[in-house]
Design an enzyme around this catalytic site. Structure first.
Site, short mmCIF file in Angstrom:
data_model
loop_
_atom_site.label_atom_id
_atom_site.label_comp_id
_atom_site.label_asym_id
_atom_site.label_seq_id
_atom_site.Cartn_x
_atom_site.Cartn_y
_atom_site.Cartn_z
N PHE A 5 -9.94 7.89 9.00
CA PHE A 5 -9.61 8.51 7.58
C PHE A 5 -10.88 8.46 6.58
O PHE A 5 -11.76 7.50 7.03
CB PHE A 5 -8.31 8.47 7.22
N TYR A 19 -14.00 7.93 4.78
CA TYR A 19 -15.35 8.09 5.01
C TYR A 19 -15.80 7.86 6.47
O TYR A 19 -17.11 8.18 6.84
CB TYR A 19 -16.44 7.25 3.97
N ASP A 20 -14.77 7.56 7.29
CA ASP A 20 -14.96 7.22 8.68
C ASP A 20 -16.06 8.31 9.42
O ASP A 20 -17.02 7.67 10.21
CB ASP A 20 -13.72 7.00 9.58
N LYS A 32 -11.99 0.67 16.49
CA LYS A 32 -12.46 0.80 15.04
C LYS A 32 -11.93 -0.68 14.60
O LYS A 32 -12.52 -1.13 13.64
CB LYS A 32 -12.06 2.03 14.33
N THR A 45 0.85 -1.46 0.05
CA THR A 45 0.01 -0.08 0.00
C THR A 45 0.98 1.20 -0.01
O THR A 45 2.00 1.20 0.24
CB THR A 45 -1.12 -0.07 1.29
N ASN A 61 -0.73 3.82 1.13
CA ASN A 61 -1.58 4.69 2.29
C ASN A 61 -0.98 4.51 3.56
O ASN A 61 -1.14 3.52 4.20
CB ASN A 61 -3.10 4.38 2.15
N HIS A 119 -14.44 -3.65 8.65
CA HIS A 119 -14.25 -4.40 7.61
C HIS A 119 -12.58 -4.73 7.17
O HIS A 119 -12.47 -5.96 6.98
CB HIS A 119 -14.68 -3.69 6.25
N ASP A 127 -8.11 -3.85 -1.09
CA ASP A 127 -8.97 -2.70 -1.66
C ASP A 127 -10.21 -2.65 -0.90
O ASP A 127 -10.74 -3.83 -0.67
CB ASP A 127 -9.08 -2.98 -3.21
N SER A 128 -10.43 -1.51 -0.69
CA SER A 128 -11.65 -1.23 0.09
C SER A 128 -12.39 0.06 -0.16
O SER A 128 -12.01 1.12 -0.71
CB SER A 128 -11.16 -1.38 1.67
#
Length: 193
Positions: free
Chosen positions: A149, A151-152, A172, A8, A10, A177, A66-67
């Protein structure tokens, strides 16, 4: 010690995976790669990403995820385009703002959504398995909370009556997911020993 490479660019995702690593597992990042995401599903994009990163960072075990967010009132959008919903290079704020604009006037009962994560696991460059998990919730009318981060801050989790943006990282991770898909992968790996 099992060494897993997380494919990643990210830093938020990498940090989540590293914090969640159990004893006997090391999670490390790898060389950034410009990987196309042209799949039609989270699973296809995760596999593409894993295979792309493997070319620049070959390793025994490598995984990529991928999420994204699927909103029922938007027929599953933003879906696999979640990170670039408001355009290439869009910020979280821009993506959130566009989502709220598209849902203007949609009543609470129709604001159902889910976070989705698919993880692709490669062993010596060959796909072993994919792991997918979803978490159901609702999209709020405005941001709530500053944690997380993406849409949380807009994703309301009904069992706790809080947004993911209001949860501490550890809480969290237990519910998310991404956390569930990651634990499914670790459980599968533990069964291979």
């Amino acid at each position: 010690m099992l060494d897993l490479v997380c494919a990643t660019s990210n830093p938020h995702k990498l940090r989540e995976f590293q914090l969640a690593a159990t004893r006997g597992i090391s999670i490390r990042g790898c060389t950034a790669a410009d990987c196309p995401e042209t799949g039609e599903s989270f699973e296809e994009n995760a596999v593409q990403k894993a295979q792309c990163y493997y070319k620049t960072s070959p390793s025994e075990w490598l995984f990529a995820d991928d999420s994204g967010l699927e909103v029922d009132a938007l027929h599953g959008a933003p879906g696999i385009l979640s990170a670039r919903f408001a355009g290439p290079g869009a910020s979280d704020f821009e993506n959130n703002t566009l989502l709220l604009r598209k849902l203007a006037g949609v009543p609470r009962a129709r604001r159902t959504a889910r976070f989705v994560c698919a993880i692709a696991l490669l062993h010596d460059g060959v796909l072993e398995r994919t792991f997918r998990r979803d978490v159901e919730g609702l999209i709020l009318y405005r941001r709530s909370g500053w944690n997380g981060f993406g849409y949380d801050p807009l994703f309301h989790y009904p069992p706790l009556q809080r947004s993911f943006g209001q949860l501490a990282p550890e809480a969290k991770w237990e519910l998310s997911h991404r956390g569930q898909a990651f634990r499914a992968m670790l459980d599968w790996l533990a069964g291979q020993e």
